[in-house]
Structures are given as C-alpha cells and as structure tokens.
Design a protein around this motif. Structure first.
Motif, PDB file in Angstrom:
ATOM      1  N   TRP A  64       0.818  -1.210   0.000  1.00 10.57           N
ATOM      2  CA  TRP A  64       0.000   0.000   0.000  1.00 10.57           C
ATOM      3  C   TRP A  64       0.854   1.265   0.000  1.00 10.57           C
ATOM      4  N   VAL A  65       0.241   2.365  -0.456  1.00 16.26           N
ATOM      5  CA  VAL A  65       0.806   3.711  -0.337  1.00 16.26           C
ATOM      6  C   VAL A  65      -0.329   4.619   0.115  1.00 16.26           C
ATOM      7  N   VAL A  66      -0.099   5.385   1.161  1.00 11.21           N
ATOM      8  CA  VAL A  66      -1.060   6.402   1.599  1.00 11.21           C
ATOM      9  C   VAL A  66      -0.450   7.753   1.258  1.00 11.21           C
ATOM     10  N   ALA A  67      -1.210   8.583   0.545  1.00  9.12           N
ATOM     11  CA  ALA A  67      -0.731   9.911   0.153  1.00  9.12           C
ATOM     12  C   ALA A  67      -1.722  10.966   0.625  1.00  9.12           C
ATOM     13  N   THR A  68      -1.191  12.060   1.194  1.00  9.50           N
ATOM     14  CA  THR A  68      -2.050  13.138   1.688  1.00  9.50           C
ATOM     15  C   THR A  68      -1.432  14.493   1.343  1.00  9.50           C
ATOM     16  N   CYS A  69      -2.132  15.541   1.690  1.00  5.57           N
ATOM     17  CA  CYS A  69      -1.648  16.911   1.491  1.00  5.57           C
ATOM     18  C   CYS A  69      -0.994  17.469   2.747  1.00  5.57           C
ATOM     19  N   GLU A  70      -0.794  16.630   3.749  1.00  3.77           N
ATOM     20  CA  GLU A  70      -0.183  17.044   5.009  1.00  3.77           C
ATOM     21  C   GLU A  70       1.251  17.530   4.764  1.00  3.77           C
ATOM     22  N   PRO A  71       1.592  18.754   5.195  1.00  4.48           N
ATOM     23  CA  PRO A  71       2.954  19.261   4.960  1.00  4.48           C
ATOM     24  C   PRO A  71       3.987  18.500   5.791  1.00  4.48           C
ATOM     25  N   ASN A  72       5.224  18.527   5.324  1.00  2.27           N
ATOM     26  CA  ASN A  72       6.315  17.895   6.058  1.00  2.27           C
ATOM     27  C   ASN A  72       7.558  18.764   5.946  1.00  2.27           C
ATOM     28  N   SER A  73       8.657  18.336   6.531  1.00  2.61           N
ATOM     29  CA  SER A  73       9.867  19.165   6.549  1.00  2.61           C
ATOM     30  C   SER A  73      10.521  19.299   5.178  1.00  2.61           C
ATOM     31  N   HIS A  74      10.170  18.436   4.237  1.00  6.58           N
ATOM     32  CA  HIS A  74      10.774  18.474   2.904  1.00  6.58           C
ATOM     33  C   HIS A  74       9.905  19.168   1.868  1.00  6.58           C
ATOM     34  N   GLN A  75       8.606  19.174   2.077  1.00  6.79           N
ATOM     35  CA  GLN A  75       7.694  19.683   1.056  1.00  6.79           C
ATOM     36  C   GLN A  75       6.452  20.269   1.730  1.00  6.79           C
ATOM     37  N   GLN A  76       6.086  21.458   1.339  1.00  4.96           N
ATOM     38  CA  GLN A  76       4.930  22.118   1.933  1.00  4.96           C
ATOM     39  C   GLN A  76       3.654  21.982   1.104  1.00  4.96           C
ATOM     40  N   GLU A  77       3.810  21.790  -0.201  1.00  3.09           N
ATOM     41  CA  GLU A  77       2.637  21.620  -1.066  1.00  3.09           C
ATOM     42  C   GLU A  77       3.030  20.801  -2.278  1.00  3.09           C
ATOM     43  N   SER A  78       2.022  20.386  -3.065  1.00  4.65           N
ATOM     44  CA  SER A  78       2.274  19.553  -4.236  1.00  4.65           C
ATOM     45  C   SER A  78       1.193  19.785  -5.281  1.00  4.65           C
ATOM     46  N   ASN A  79       1.437  19.265  -6.491  1.00  8.24           N
ATOM     47  CA  ASN A  79       0.484  19.464  -7.588  1.00  8.24           C
ATOM     48  C   ASN A  79      -0.894  18.892  -7.281  1.00  8.24           C
ATOM     49  N   PHE A  80      -0.957  17.691  -6.706  1.00  8.30           N
ATOM     50  CA  PHE A  80      -2.250  17.069  -6.447  1.00  8.30           C
ATOM     51  C   PHE A  80      -3.022  17.787  -5.341  1.00  8.30           C
ATOM     52  N   CYS A  81      -2.348  18.602  -4.561  1.00  7.56           N
ATOM     53  CA  CYS A  81      -3.000  19.292  -3.453  1.00  7.56           C
ATOM     54  C   CYS A  81      -3.306  20.754  -3.778  1.00  7.56           C
ATOM     55  N   TYR A  82      -2.893  21.214  -4.942  1.00 11.01           N
ATOM     56  CA  TYR A  82      -3.076  22.610  -5.325  1.00 11.01           C
ATOM     57  C   TYR A  82      -4.569  22.937  -5.459  1.00 11.01           C
ATOM     58  N   GLY A  83      -4.983  24.029  -4.837  1.00 17.35           N
ATOM     59  CA  GLY A  83      -6.359  24.511  -4.965  1.00 17.35           C
ATOM     60  C   GLY A  83      -7.358  23.856  -4.024  1.00 17.35           C
ATOM     61  N   LEU A  84      -6.927  22.954  -3.176  1.00 16.60           N
ATOM     62  CA  LEU A  84      -7.843  22.317  -2.231  1.00 16.60           C
ATOM     63  C   LEU A  84      -8.021  23.223  -1.009  1.00 16.60           C
ATOM     64  N   PRO A  85      -9.083  23.028  -0.224  1.00 18.76           N
ATOM     65  CA  PRO A  85      -9.268  23.840   0.978  1.00 18.76           C
ATOM     66  C   PRO A  85      -8.037  23.767   1.889  1.00 18.76           C
ATOM     67  N   ALA A  86      -7.696  24.848   2.529  1.00 17.74           N
ATOM     68  CA  ALA A  86      -6.496  24.933   3.368  1.00 17.74           C
ATOM     69  C   ALA A  86      -6.475  23.882   4.472  1.00 17.74           C
ATOM     70  N   CYS A  87      -7.640  23.517   4.993  1.00 15.10           N
ATOM     71  CA  CYS A  87      -7.678  22.548   6.098  1.00 15.10           C
ATOM     72  C   CYS A  87      -7.203  21.159   5.668  1.00 15.10           C
ATOM     73  N   VAL A  88      -7.236  20.857   4.362  1.00 13.61           N
ATOM     74  CA  VAL A  88      -6.769  19.559   3.872  1.00 13.61           C
ATOM     75  C   VAL A  88      -5.273  19.419   4.102  1.00 13.61           C
ATOM     76  N   ALA A  89      -4.550  20.541   4.040  1.00 15.86           N
ATOM     77  CA  ALA A  89      -3.096  20.523   4.192  1.00 15.86           C
ATOM     78  C   ALA A  89      -2.640  20.637   5.646  1.00 15.86           C
ATOM     79  N   LYS A  90      -3.553  20.609   6.582  1.00 12.92           N
ATOM     80  CA  LYS A  90      -3.173  20.669   7.991  1.00 12.92           C
ATOM     81  C   LYS A  90      -2.991  19.264   8.545  1.00 12.92           C
ATOM     82  N   ALA A  91      -2.155  19.150   9.564  1.00 15.62           N
ATOM     83  CA  ALA A  91      -1.923  17.858  10.210  1.00 15.62           C
ATOM     84  C   ALA A  91      -2.742  17.770  11.491  1.00 15.62           C
ATOM     85  N   GLY A  92      -2.986  16.555  11.926  1.00 16.50           N
ATOM     86  CA  GLY A  92      -3.647  16.331  13.210  1.00 16.50           C
ATOM     87  C   GLY A  92      -5.127  16.636  13.222  1.00 16.50           C
TER      88      GLY A  92
END
Length: 199
Positions: free
Chosen positions: A83-111
């Motif tokens: 399996w692979v789980v992919a999300t828009c959660e930011p990390n220390s290496h990357q803050q955003e990505s193409n698949f997450c562009y334009g989504l509601p800001a809360c999608v990119a939050k953790a926790g």
C-alpha cells in the motif's frame, strides 16, 4: 503472526545474470546495472505456509526501469504488492504539491485540525490458501497478537507509527508506505490473494 523472511539473499544472487556479461564490472565488483536490479528484489518465499513462492513468476520481460524488453536484465518484476497512503499534510521536505493545489487549506493541515483523512490504522494481509494472515511489517498501527488497532482521535495507531513508514513525496505532499532495501524490505502481498484495510 509476525512475518519474517525465511532466508536472506546473499551475493551472488543465484541464477541472476545480466545479458552479455558476468554481472561484474572490470574490477570484479557487482556491476552498477546488476546492483540496480538487486536493489528492487524482495524475498520470493514467505515464512507463512501455503503462500505462493514467486521465484518462477518473473524472468519474462525486461525490468520496466530499463524501458523495454531489450533492457539490461532478463528478469522482470515479480508480483509483490503493498500500500501507499498519500495526503496533502505538509512535512519538513515539502509544503505543497500538484495534487493538493487549490484544495481547501484545512486539507493541508496535520492532526485534529485537518479536514482530510483521519486514519486509525492500515493493515496488510496475505492469503495462505485458507485464511488471510496479517503481515506485521506492512501494517501501520498498534500491533497485538490478535490484530491491529488505533484511534485517530486519541493519537494512537497510525498517528503513533506513521513516521516509520515515511516515503518519498513529490506528486503528493506526504506519502507513507512499507519499504526497505530489496530483500531486507517487506515482502508485501503476493498471489493468490492479498488484502489491505484502511480504517
């Protein structure tokens, strides 16, 4: 049941040959091309009785990373899946990505502030001819002799162990997967059947 490979692969890998070469460079060391192939090889035999040995299930087509059947090896990928789980959660290496562009800001939050997926655990199972047996090293959650558990709202399970499964991001901001170096990594699920549960 705890999954552990029944045997470790050692050099030279029996039967593995690079077309037109001995598999070694001019200094006698394993060739770069062969090293690339070995890096992706996994255990063909499972420690779980009744599970298919995938040894004969390749060596038909060129390895896809060599672009076609005329590539530098005679062995293709064996049917091992995970399996692979992919999300828009930011990390220390990357803050955003193409698949997450334009989504509601809360999608990119953790926790708990995230409006994205709230994962309790991810479990991997291998069919042994009679039942599905959990693959511990491919399961992300709190492991017990009788299964796996986790609860997002309490920060247990997935939230506790996901950092052990961090994988290369890029198209998605964050990715997790069971992985490792070749035969030292998880074997994954193989034919005749496998199953994953995302809770």
């Amino acid at each position: 049941r705890r999954f552990s490979p029944s045997a470790r692969r050692t050099w030279p890998a029996k039967g593995l040959r690079i077309r037109g070469s001995s598999g070694r460079d001019s200094s006698g060391a394993p060739s770069t091309e062969l090293s690339k192939t070995l890096m992706h090889r996994t255990q063909t035999r499972s420690s779980i009785p009744g599970v298919t040995d995938t040894t004969p299930l390749s060596c038909r087509y060129g390895h896809p990373s060599y672009y076609n059947a005329a590539g530098g090896t005679c062995c293709g990928w064996r049917p091992h899946f995970n399996w692979v789980v992919a999300t828009c959660e930011p990390n220390s290496h990357q803050q955003e990505s193409n698949f997450c562009y334009g989504l509601p800001a809360c999608v990119a939050k953790a926790g708990k502030d995230s409006c994205g997926a709230k994962i309790n655990y991810v479990a991997a199972y291998q069919y042994d001819g009679t039942e599905f047996v959990m693959l511990d090293e491919s399961t992300a959650g709190i492991l017990h002799p009788d299964g796996v558990e986790g609860e997002f709202s309490k920060g247990t399970g997935w939230e506790q162990v996901k950092d052990k499964f961090t994988w290369r991001s890029g198209d998605w901001t964050s990715k997790w997967a069971p992985w490792g170096d070749g035969s030292n990594g998880p074997r994954g699920g193989t034919p005749p059947a496998m199953m994953w549960v995302l809770s």
